[in-house]
Motif scaffolding. Structure first.
Motif, PDB file in Angstrom:
ATOM      1  N   THR A 199       0.833  -1.202   0.000  1.00  0.00           N
ATOM      2  CA  THR A 199       0.000   0.000   0.000  1.00  0.00           C
ATOM      3  C   THR A 199       0.867   1.251   0.000  1.00  0.00           C
ATOM      4  N   THR A 200       0.266   2.343  -0.450  1.00  0.00           N
ATOM      5  CA  THR A 200       0.976   3.623  -0.447  1.00  0.00           C
ATOM      6  C   THR A 200       1.313   4.070   0.970  1.00  0.00           C
ATOM      7  N   LYS A 201       0.436   3.811   1.909  1.00  0.00           N
ATOM      8  CA  LYS A 201       0.691   4.232   3.292  1.00  0.00           C
ATOM      9  C   LYS A 201       1.844   3.449   3.910  1.00  0.00           C
ATOM     10  N   SER A 202       1.930   2.162   3.592  1.00  0.00           N
ATOM     11  CA  SER A 202       3.040   1.376   4.121  1.00  0.00           C
ATOM     12  C   SER A 202       4.354   1.809   3.471  1.00  0.00           C
ATOM     13  N   PHE A 203       4.282   2.250   2.217  1.00  0.00           N
ATOM     14  CA  PHE A 203       5.469   2.785   1.550  1.00  0.00           C
ATOM     15  C   PHE A 203       5.969   4.036   2.270  1.00  0.00           C
ATOM     16  N   LYS A 204       5.063   4.943   2.562  1.00  0.00           N
ATOM     17  CA  LYS A 204       5.465   6.158   3.265  1.00  0.00           C
ATOM     18  C   LYS A 204       6.050   5.840   4.636  1.00  0.00           C
ATOM     19  N   SER A 205       5.402   4.946   5.352  1.00  0.00           N
ATOM     20  CA  SER A 205       5.871   4.572   6.683  1.00  0.00           C
ATOM     21  C   SER A 205       7.278   3.980   6.620  1.00  0.00           C
ATOM     22  N   GLU A 206       7.519   3.106   5.644  1.00  0.00           N
ATOM     23  CA  GLU A 206       8.826   2.464   5.498  1.00  0.00           C
ATOM     24  C   GLU A 206       9.882   3.482   5.087  1.00  0.00           C
ATOM     25  N   LEU A 207       9.522   4.396   4.211  1.00  0.00           N
ATOM     26  CA  LEU A 207      10.450   5.438   3.763  1.00  0.00           C
ATOM     27  C   LEU A 207      10.947   6.262   4.944  1.00  0.00           C
ATOM     28  N   LEU A 208      10.025   6.722   5.776  1.00  0.00           N
ATOM     29  CA  LEU A 208      10.408   7.535   6.936  1.00  0.00           C
ATOM     30  C   LEU A 208      11.176   6.713   7.965  1.00  0.00           C
ATOM     31  N   LYS A 209      10.798   5.454   8.112  1.00  0.00           N
ATOM     32  CA  LYS A 209      11.501   4.559   9.031  1.00  0.00           C
ATOM     33  C   LYS A 209      12.953   4.371   8.607  1.00  0.00           C
ATOM     34  N   GLN A 210      13.166   4.159   7.312  1.00  0.00           N
ATOM     35  CA  GLN A 210      14.514   3.948   6.797  1.00  0.00           C
ATOM     36  C   GLN A 210      15.359   5.218   6.912  1.00  0.00           C
ATOM     37  N   ILE A 211      14.753   6.371   6.677  1.00  0.00           N
ATOM     38  CA  ILE A 211      15.484   7.640   6.834  1.00  0.00           C
ATOM     39  C   ILE A 211      15.969   7.780   8.272  1.00  0.00           C
ATOM     40  N   SER A 212      15.102   7.492   9.212  1.00  0.00           N
ATOM     41  CA  SER A 212      15.439   7.627  10.632  1.00  0.00           C
ATOM     42  C   SER A 212      16.508   6.636  11.069  1.00  0.00           C
ATOM     43  N   ALA A 213      16.499   5.434  10.468  1.00  0.00           N
ATOM     44  CA  ALA A 213      17.396   4.368  10.926  1.00  0.00           C
ATOM     45  C   ALA A 213      18.758   4.364  10.235  1.00  0.00           C
ATOM     46  N   ALA A 214      18.900   5.091   9.120  1.00  0.00           N
ATOM     47  CA  ALA A 214      20.147   5.043   8.352  1.00  0.00           C
ATOM     48  C   ALA A 214      21.335   5.523   9.186  1.00  0.00           C
ATOM     49  N   LYS A 215      22.472   4.840   9.024  1.00  0.00           N
ATOM     50  CA  LYS A 215      23.678   5.153   9.792  1.00  0.00           C
ATOM     51  C   LYS A 215      24.780   5.776   8.936  1.00  0.00           C
ATOM     52  N   LYS A 216      24.866   5.385   7.654  1.00  0.00           N
ATOM     53  CA  LYS A 216      25.982   5.825   6.820  1.00  0.00           C
ATOM     54  C   LYS A 216      25.559   6.668   5.618  1.00  0.00           C
ATOM     55  N   ARG A 217      24.482   6.253   4.940  1.00  0.00           N
ATOM     56  CA  ARG A 217      24.147   6.949   3.694  1.00  0.00           C
ATOM     57  C   ARG A 217      22.656   6.841   3.393  1.00  0.00           C
ATOM     58  N   ILE A 218      22.163   7.896   2.737  1.00  0.00           N
ATOM     59  CA  ILE A 218      20.809   7.916   2.182  1.00  0.00           C
ATOM     60  C   ILE A 218      20.921   8.513   0.789  1.00  0.00           C
ATOM     61  N   TYR A 219      20.565   7.749  -0.222  1.00  0.00           N
ATOM     62  CA  TYR A 219      20.550   8.235  -1.601  1.00  0.00           C
ATOM     63  C   TYR A 219      19.148   8.009  -2.158  1.00  0.00           C
ATOM     64  N   LEU A 220      18.484   9.087  -2.555  1.00  0.00           N
ATOM     65  CA  LEU A 220      17.127   9.004  -3.093  1.00  0.00           C
ATOM     66  C   LEU A 220      17.145   9.447  -4.554  1.00  0.00           C
TER      67      LEU A 220
END
Length: 450
Positions: A30-51
């Motif tokens: 679902t789109t809502k689970s996508f948004k939730s996962e996106l924000l979760k991954q941003i918060s949890a990243a330790k080294k890099r985020i490339y979008l």
């Protein structure tokens, strides 16, 4: 098995592939689970985020994502954060909006003045004008996690309000894959003078990038992802693919090989039914061989250019009707295959929401995740990429089946071409434009660019 099928299977089997563990692959539905996962991954990243996406929009969902990126940088100053979007798209307003209005780029600049330059927002130009090609690479990398979707980042893609635009959302944990996607962005774009920072005080104009851009496009026509992989036919793997232009395009070539290798069933997702001539030929050959083809495409009302009858009409609102007329023509020509059960056409519609899915699924084995629209524009003009999953033991068939079932739940299966609305029943302003286009053969030009 014909020699053509054998040759295509050999091509796919001989691709260099990255081994995957089944427990490291997941699908969001679902789109809502996508948004939730996106924000979760941003918060949890330790080294890099490339979008990498077509755009990051100045709206509530876009602001939430950008704020999360800056917050992640504050929490971890060593975090490498890069957002890659289309250079031209970022510097214009929405279609139909006053040109003097603020753009995404001016918003990026305003935020950077407050937050600083810890987040890099890079504009990638493909051609001198957006009409002739856009940055359409997809993929969100968080350390060793790859969240792959054709979605951009704004309210409707992230289901911020009442409406959503459905896409595909796959999460793969694999360092080699993540490294290859990041390395490609760095080597091909970020380490060149052909791109521009969009959140600095002054944004370079295209003219100043022109010489470096010429070299960039020359190099991209033969570029590919670099990674440590192996040739394998008996394990779960993924192959990252890139393409630009009609010639020497590895992604386009692989798409054709999937069509030509399919022996039992091919499932095709596309939001805009406007197939390149090469794909039309492959479809004709596929049906002639007796292979089942399932096409899942958005209903015209689920097209992102559709304008409801109670809203002021704009010329761009003709496009969904043009795509529908393409579907009708295709169904009419192939009615015998529909009657035999070889061809299944499903039109997706869920209230006033929209449809943005792309990809292929062949013989319960090869699954392509991509932002490629399978239209002439993507085929010839845009930067495109994809992940090709090879699943010979059907280890992720359950996830793919669940994804497909959820998509089909909101579709209407076409049993006869007469079930598709005809131009005679279109609104008068749409009818006039389409008739005029056909009279002057302008519809061919439009189909080649959209």
């Amino acid at each position: 098995m014909s020699s053509r099928v054998i040759q295509s299977l050999l091509f796919l089997n001989n691709l260099k592939k990255i081994p995957l563990a089944v427990e490291d692959i997941d699908c969001l539905f679902t789109t809502k689970s996508f948004k939730s996962e996106l924000l979760k991954q941003i918060s949890a990243a330790k080294k890099r985020i490339y979008l990498a996406a077509l755009y990051l929009e100045d709206d509530q969902a876009g602001e939430e994502v950008l704020s999360a990126l800056y917050q992640a940088k504050k929490n971890n100053p060593s975090l490498d954060i890069v957002v890659c979007v289309d250079f031209h798209r970022a510097q214009r307003g929405l279609i139909g909006v006053d040109k003097s209005a603020s753009t995404n780029a001016t918003w990026y600049q305003q935020v950077a003045k407050i937050e600083g330059l810890g987040v890099k927002i890079i504009g990638i130009p493909v051609k001198r004008k957006e009409l002739f090609g856009v940055q359409h690479l997809k993929g969100f990398i968080f350390d060793d996690q790859v969240l792959y979707s054709g979605a951009s980042l704004n309210n409707i893609y992230l289901h911020q309000q009442d409406k959503y635009r459905l896409d595909r959302y796959w999460l793969i944990k694999n360092q080699e894959l993540a490294d290859s996607l990041v390395r490609f962005l760095q080597d091909q774009f970020l380490n060149t003078n052909a791109v521009a920072s969009l959140n600095t005080e002054s944004i370079a104009d295209f003219q100043s990038l022109k010489l470096a851009h010429k070299t960039l496009i020359h190099d991209l026509r033969t570029a590919s992802y670099q990674y440590q992989g192996q040739v394998s036919q008996d394990q779960l793997t993924v192959t990252p693919l890139f393409g630009l232009g009609a010639r020497k395009n590895q992604l386009n070539k692989t798409i054709r090989q999937i069509f030509q290798s399919t022996e039992q069933e091919l499932i095709l997702f596309t939001p805009y039914f406007n197939l390149p001539s090469a794909i039309v030929r492959d479809i004709n050959a596929l049906l002639t061989r007796g292979v089942q083809l399932t096409i899942i495409v958005g209903d015209k009302t689920a097209n992102d250019f559709y304008i409801p009858a109670d809203k002021p009409f704009k010329t761009i609102g003709t496009l969904p009707y043009l795509y529908e007329s393409n579907i009708k023509k295709f169904a009419t020509k192939n009615q015998p295959s529909i009657d035999k059960g070889l061809l299944k056409i499903h039109l997706w519609k869920d209230k006033s929401n929209s449809f943005h899915l792309k990809g292929l699924y062949s013989d319960n084995r090869f699954a392509m995740l991509t932002g490629h629209n399978l239209n002439p524009r993507a085929w010839r003009l845009d930067l495109e990429n994809a992940l090709l999953i090879d699943d010979p033991k059907q280890e992720i068939k359950g996830l793919l089946d669940k994804e497909l079932s959820g998509i089909l739940a909101n579709t209407r299966k076409i049993k006869h071409f007469n079930e598709i609305e005809d131009i005679a029943n279109y609104p008068e302003n749409v009818k006039k434009i389409l008739i005029r286009m056909r009279r002057f053969k302008a519809d061919r030009l439009v189909k080649g660019l959209l």
